[in-house]
Write an enzyme that holds these catalytic residues in place. Structure first.
Site, short mmCIF file in Angstrom:
data_model
loop_
_atom_site.label_atom_id
_atom_site.label_comp_id
_atom_site.label_asym_id
_atom_site.label_seq_id
_atom_site.Cartn_x
_atom_site.Cartn_y
_atom_site.Cartn_z
N LYS A 279 0.87 -1.19 0.00
CA LYS A 279 0.00 0.00 0.00
C LYS A 279 0.89 1.22 0.00
CE LYS A 279 -4.45 1.00 0.23
NZ LYS A 279 -5.54 0.18 -0.32
P1 NAD Z 1 -12.91 7.66 -2.60
O1 NAD Z 1 -11.86 8.67 -2.40
O2 NAD Z 1 -13.45 7.47 -3.97
O3 NAD Z 1 -14.13 7.95 -1.61
C1 NAD Z 1 -13.94 8.11 -0.24
C2 NAD Z 1 -15.26 8.50 0.39
O4 NAD Z 1 -15.06 8.62 1.78
C3 NAD Z 1 -15.83 9.83 -0.10
O5 NAD Z 1 -17.22 9.70 -0.37
C4 NAD Z 1 -15.62 10.74 1.12
O6 NAD Z 1 -16.62 11.74 1.21
C5 NAD Z 1 -15.77 9.75 2.24
N1 NAD Z 1 -15.20 10.27 3.49
C6 NAD Z 1 -13.97 10.79 3.70
N2 NAD Z 1 -13.86 11.24 4.97
C7 NAD Z 1 -15.04 10.97 5.57
C8 NAD Z 1 -15.57 11.20 6.87
N3 NAD Z 1 -14.82 11.76 7.82
N4 NAD Z 1 -16.84 10.82 7.11
C9 NAD Z 1 -17.60 10.24 6.18
N5 NAD Z 1 -17.17 10.00 4.93
C10 NAD Z 1 -15.90 10.36 4.63
O7 NAD Z 1 -12.32 6.27 -2.02
P2 NAD Z 1 -12.72 4.79 -2.42
O8 NAD Z 1 -11.80 4.35 -3.49
O9 NAD Z 1 -14.17 4.69 -2.60
O10 NAD Z 1 -12.25 3.99 -1.11
C11 NAD Z 1 -13.10 3.86 0.03
C12 NAD Z 1 -12.60 2.71 0.89
O11 NAD Z 1 -12.59 1.50 0.12
C13 NAD Z 1 -11.19 2.83 1.44
O12 NAD Z 1 -11.10 2.15 2.67
C14 NAD Z 1 -10.36 2.09 0.40
O13 NAD Z 1 -9.11 1.64 0.93
C15 NAD Z 1 -11.29 0.93 0.13
N6 NAD Z 1 -11.07 0.24 -1.13
C16 NAD Z 1 -11.10 0.90 -2.32
C17 NAD Z 1 -10.91 0.19 -3.50
C18 NAD Z 1 -11.00 0.83 -4.85
O14 NAD Z 1 -10.97 0.10 -5.84
N7 NAD Z 1 -11.17 2.13 -4.96
C19 NAD Z 1 -10.67 -1.19 -3.45
C20 NAD Z 1 -10.66 -1.84 -2.21
C21 NAD Z 1 -10.86 -1.10 -1.07
#
Ligand code: NAD
Length: 441
Positions: A127
């Protein structure tokens, strides 16, 4: 305060003492490795394998000087943690966020090792993170920061060694800049396969059909596999989401397309609710335009407390780590907690929810769709092939369903929670490979 005496804490403390490592029981890495070691202790795994998994292989830290649009200079701190590569090249997202810390990146890298092992992908776990608020800098600054980061990572990444992907705060455009920078440094004989250095690229530049929605799609496939055995169906289920970014919005839209109803959403701008259901597609368009859910006209604003207390079938955190803590858990009224985000649930909250009879579907199972379609993208890049979306979806469904079954079977065998079962199924696989390969020298 009394020292924590859960099996997870005891397992982690024992190994940290042996390694003479400082630890803090509230630290996310200590907690994450604690659960992993607790699972390992349910199996007959040699001590050396636990020792190896307790710390990442490499922790890289760098500081990047970048000139901003106004001529001033800023120094950006970044990390790449490579946890384990016994199964194949390191693999894991790159996060852009103003509050990233090394231990958080270590936890996420460890979870990637577990996730790839559970899904039987030929990848290890890594990561990366850069301490930057991508919303607070211009597009030109974002590109310079990204190119500088890629140059700083240098030979620490590569299509056969370590393959980053999008995560919180990064997207396909950032992956395109990373790949372009890397290709510029690559030997001419490797330029064709060099774009496989990152996944989650735009479709036109080596990306895969179905990658953008992959994490949400994989989560939906896991629910379709597991809910009937729990006496529920995706159709007609009500759900809440924390986060409406990549994972949250795709999960919302895909669940809605299968007849589930989105009741409440919370993101960094606020929380909203509509007892008649929120249109997940319309909300996605609104968030793209306005940057968050606050002010969405077809729902009412609610407090954080009201958000957590809304009664739903599925509660799906899809934002940052540790957003379900004990305080929130005491208010939650859901049947199943579906972890879309990585490490969203604190150990205290988990214990409380399990005691309340809530089933927890762990992140390494639910959100593995992203890395699985990343694997498909990497494979297509290597073979110069292009698969269509239906082929990607069919292959993804197969991987997610097999992982879900593996977790269920291990849960029955060890009589434990699905989180411990998922870790155990991953560790058993890692251990087999260590047995075959041996530990060098
Ligand atoms: P992203 O940046 O697209 O979205 C993040 C979201 O979190 C946004 O809607 C933001 O408003 C919200 N957020 C941030 N701070 C916040 C708070 N204090 N309170 C409430 N909401 C809050 O990110 P993503 O890619 O959707 O990733 C989200 C999670 O999924 C993370 O844990 C990431 O590690 C995990 N993940 C992502 C992927 C991927 O393919 N993008 C794959 C596996 C896991």
């Amino acid at each position: 305060m009394e020292p924590c005496n859960t099996p997870a804490c005891q397992s982690a403390r024992e190994l940290f003492h042996e390694l003479e490592e400082y630890y803090d029981e509230h630290n996310l890495y200590f907690q994450t490795i604690g659960s992993v070691l607790e699972a390992a202790n349910l199996l007959d795994v040699p001590h050396r394998v636990k020792l190896i998994l307790t710390q990442p292989k490499n922790e890289i830290m760098f500081h990047l000087p970048v000139q901003m649009d106004d001529g001033s200079w800023q120094l950006f701190k970044g990390y790449r943690v490579q946890h384990n590569n016994v199964l194949g090249p390191y693999k894991g997202g790159i996060r852009y966020h103003p509050e990233v810390k090394l231990d958080e990146v270590k936890s996420l890298a460890l979870l990637m090792t577990m996730k790839c092992a559970l899904a039987r992908l030929p990848f290890g776990g890594a990561k990366g993170a850069l301490k930057v608020d991508p919303r607070a800098i211009s597009r030109a600054e974002l590109m310079r920061v990204t190119r500088r980061l890629t140059a700083a990572l240098g030979s620490n990444i590569g299509p056969d060694y370590d393959i980053p992907a999008p995560d919180v705060g990064t997207n396909a455009q950032i992956m395109a800049w990373m790949a372009d920078t890397y290709i510029n440094f690559a030997e001419s004989s490797t330029k064709v396969t060099a774009r496989g250095v990152v996944t989650g690229k735009p479709l036109e530049f080596g990306g895969s059909a179905g990658r953008e929605k992959a994490t949400g799609q994989g989560l939906v496939f896991v629910l379709e596999e597991l809910l009937p055995g729990m006496g529920m169906q995706v159709e007609g289920a009500t759900f809440s989401l924390i986060g409406y970014g990549n994972v949250g919005s795709w999960t919302g839209r895909l669940l809605q397309a299968r007849g589930s109803k989105l009741m409440t959403v919370m993101d960094h701008t606020g929380a909203i609710q509509n007892p008649d259901g929120i249109d997940a597609d319309a909300l996605s368009d609104y968030v793209k335009q306005h940057g968050g859910v606050q002010g969405y006209p077809a729902a009412k604003a609610i407090s954080t407390e009201q958000f957590y207390a809304t009664e739903v079938d599925l509660f799906i955190p899809a934002a940052l780590e540790q957003m379900v803590d004990l305080e929130h858990a005491t208010h939650m009224r859901c049947k199943i907690l579906v972890e879309g985000a990585n490490a969203p649930t604190t150990p205290h909250a988990e214990r409380h929810l399990l005691d309340k009879g809530v089933t927890i579907l762990p992140a390494i199972l639910c959100n593995a769709g992203g890395v699985t379609v990343s694997y498909f993208e990497w494979k297509q890049n290597r073979q110069s092939e292009t698969w269509d979306e239906s082929e990607v979806d069919a292959r993804l469904r197969k991987v997610m369903a097999a992982s879900a079954q593996r977790a269920l079977d291990m849960g029955k065998r060890l009589n434990c929670s699905l989180r411990l079962a998922s870790y155990a199924a991953a560790i058993e696989h890692l251990n087999k490979v260590y047995e075959m390969r041996g530990v060098f020298p």
